[in-house]
Write an enzyme that holds these catalytic residues in place. Structure first.
Site, PDB file in Angstrom:
ATOM      1  N   VAL A 116      13.683  -3.526  -2.306  1.00 53.53           N
ATOM      2  CA  VAL A 116      12.454  -3.484  -1.495  1.00 53.53           C
ATOM      3  C   VAL A 116      11.218  -3.555  -2.396  1.00 53.53           C
ATOM      4  CG1 VAL A 116      11.131  -2.084   0.164  1.00 53.53           C
ATOM      5  CG2 VAL A 116      13.614  -2.146   0.333  1.00 53.53           C
ATOM      6  N   HIS A 173       8.069 -13.462  -0.650  1.00 52.13           N
ATOM      7  CA  HIS A 173       7.270 -12.432   0.021  1.00 52.13           C
ATOM      8  C   HIS A 173       5.887 -12.418  -0.629  1.00 52.13           C
ATOM      9  CE1 HIS A 173       6.491  -8.911   2.345  1.00 52.13           C
ATOM     10  NE2 HIS A 173       6.469  -8.085   1.326  1.00 52.13           N
TER      11      HIS A 173
END
Ligand SMILES: NC(=O)c1ccc[n+]([C@@H]2O[C@H](COP(=O)([O-])OP(=O)(O)OC[C@H]3O[C@@H](n4cnc5c(N)ncnc54)[C@H](O)[C@@H]3O)[C@@H](O)[C@H]2O)c1
Length: 306
Positions: A116, A173
Site C-alpha cells: 500500500v 497510482h
C-alpha cells in the site's frame, strides 16, 4: 487465516480494524513505535464484544510475529503532506519498505503480499525484488481505490446508489492514471450514455487528483478510510477465494505491451493471489495513456536501481 498488517498508522490501523470486524482472519499489527501497535490492538480487542467479532488482533514490534502469515499488507512509510507528490516519498519509503520486504521473506515466506505504501507501483516492484516471491504473490493496492473514487464521483453526479456504479481505473497510482469511461457503468448502462463528455472529463481529472484533494483538505497526512477499505476488499477476495476481477498493480509479462513491470491492470484475485491478468480491448489512445503511465513507473524504478 493469519493476516499481518505492517505499519499501524492511519491506513494500517484502519485496515486491521476493518479486517477484524469482517472476521477475515486473526490479525497481527506491526509497527516500529514501541507500545503503539499494542495499544491500538488492545483497543480493537476491547471493541470485539460491541462490534461482535471473534477475530483476534495482536500488536507487536517484532517482525518474527509475521511468521505463518497467509497475507501481509504493507502500509509502513511516510504519507504525503500538502504540495508533495507520491514520487517525493521515493527514497525514504524505499528504505522502510525494502527492510520490511526482507522481514517478510524471512518470516512469512509463503505469504501473499499487498503493498500500500507510496509511490505504490515502485514500492510493489521493490517488494517483488526483495522478497523474490513468485510474482503472482506480490501486488499493489491502487486501482481499487482509484476506481472507488471514480465510482463515488459518478454516483454523486447522477444521484444514484453507489452500489450500482462500476468503474475501471488502470495504470500507475499517479497523476497519469487511466480512468476508463468506456468501461464504467451504472447498472450495466455505460456512463457515456448518461453524462455529457465535459462532466465525464471533469470527473476523470478529479479522480486523478483524488488523493491530493484529500491531502489538501486534511493539511496533515493523506486519505485512509477509502484506502483501507480498498486493501480489505483485496484481502477478502484472496482469503475467501472470491476470484473477483479488480484493478491491482500486478506484474505484467507482455500484457498491454508492458513487460517486467508492476502496473495497474484488471486481474482475477483468488487464494493463489493474482490468478489471471485480464486484457481489455483498449483504443489506441487508452493504450498509449496506459503505456505512458507504465513508462513513468519504470523511470522511478530505475532511479532506485533495484
Ligand atoms: N496505495 C494507496 O492508494 C495509498 C493510499 C493512502 C496511503 N498510502 C500510503 O500508505 C502509507 C501509510 O500511510 P498512513 O497514512 O498510514 O501513514 P502513517 O504515517 O499514519 O503510518 C505509517 C506508519 O508506518 C510506521 N513505520 C515506519 N517504518 C516502519 C517499519 N520499518 N516497520 C513497521 N512500521 C513502520 C510508522 O511508525 C507509522 O506508524 C504512506 O506511504 C501513504 O502514502 C497509499
Amino acid at each position: 487465516m493469519k493476516i499481518t498488517v505492517v505499519g499501524a498508522g492511519f491506513v494500517g490501523a484502519t485496515t486491521a480494524q476493518r479486517l477484524a470486524e469482517k472476521e477475515l482472519g486473526d490479525i497481527v499489527l506491526h509497527d516500529i513505535v514501541e507500545g503503539m501497535p499494542q495499544g491500538k490492538a488492545l483497543d480493537m480487542m476491547e471493541s470485539a464484544c460491541l462490534e461482535d467479532f471473534d477475530s483476534t488482533v495482536q500488536g507487536t514490534n517484532d517482525p518474527a510475529d509475521y511468521s505463518g502469515s497467509d497475507v501481509v499488507v504493507i502500509t509502513s512509510g511516510l504519507a504525503r503532506q500538502p504540495g508533495m507528490s507520491r514520487d517525493d516519498l521515493l527514497l525514504k519509503n524505499a528504505e522502510i519498505v525494502g527492510g520490511v520486504a526482507e522481514n517478510v521473506r524471512k518470516y512469512a515466506p509463503d505469504a501473499i503480499v499487498i503493498v500500500v505504501s507510496n509511490p505504490l507501483d515502485v514500492m510493489t516492484y521493490l517488494v517483488g525484488a526483495k522478497t523474490g516471491f513468485p510474482k503472482h504473490r506480490v501486488m499493489g493496492m491502487a486501482g481499487v481505490l482509484d476506481s472507488a473514487r471514480f465510482r463515488c464521483f459518478i454516483a454523486m453526479e447522477l444521484g444514484v446508489s453507489h452500489r450500482d456504479v462500476e468503474a475501471m481505473v488502470l495504470g500507475g497510482h499517479g497523476d497519469d492514471m487511466v480512468p476508463l469511461a468506456r468501461y464504467s457503468t451504472v447498472s450495466g448502462i455505460g456512463i457515456e450514455a448518461l453524462l455529457p463528455k465535459e462532466k465525464i472529463d471533469a470527473m476523470i481529472v478529479r479522480t486523478r487528483n483524488g488523493g491530493a484533494e484529500i491531502v489538501k483538505l486534511l493539511q496533515k497526512g493523506s486519505a485512509y478510510y477509502a484506502p483501507s477499505a480498498a486493501a480489505v476488499q483485496m484481502v477478502q477476495s484472496i482469503v475467501r477465494d472470491e476470484k473477483r476481477i479488480l484493478p491491482v498493480a500486478a506484474y505484467c509479462t507482455g500484457q498491454y505491451g508492458i513487460k517486467g513491470q508492476f502496473v495497474g491492470v484488471p486481474v482475477q484475485l483468488g487464494r493463489k493471489g493474482v490468478e489471471k491478468i485480464i486484457e481489455l480491448s483498449l483504443t489506441e489512445n487508452e493504450l498509449k495513456q496506459l503505456q505512458a503511465s507504465a513508462s513513468h513507473v519504470a523511470a522511478s524504478v530505475e532511479k532506485l536501481g533495484v
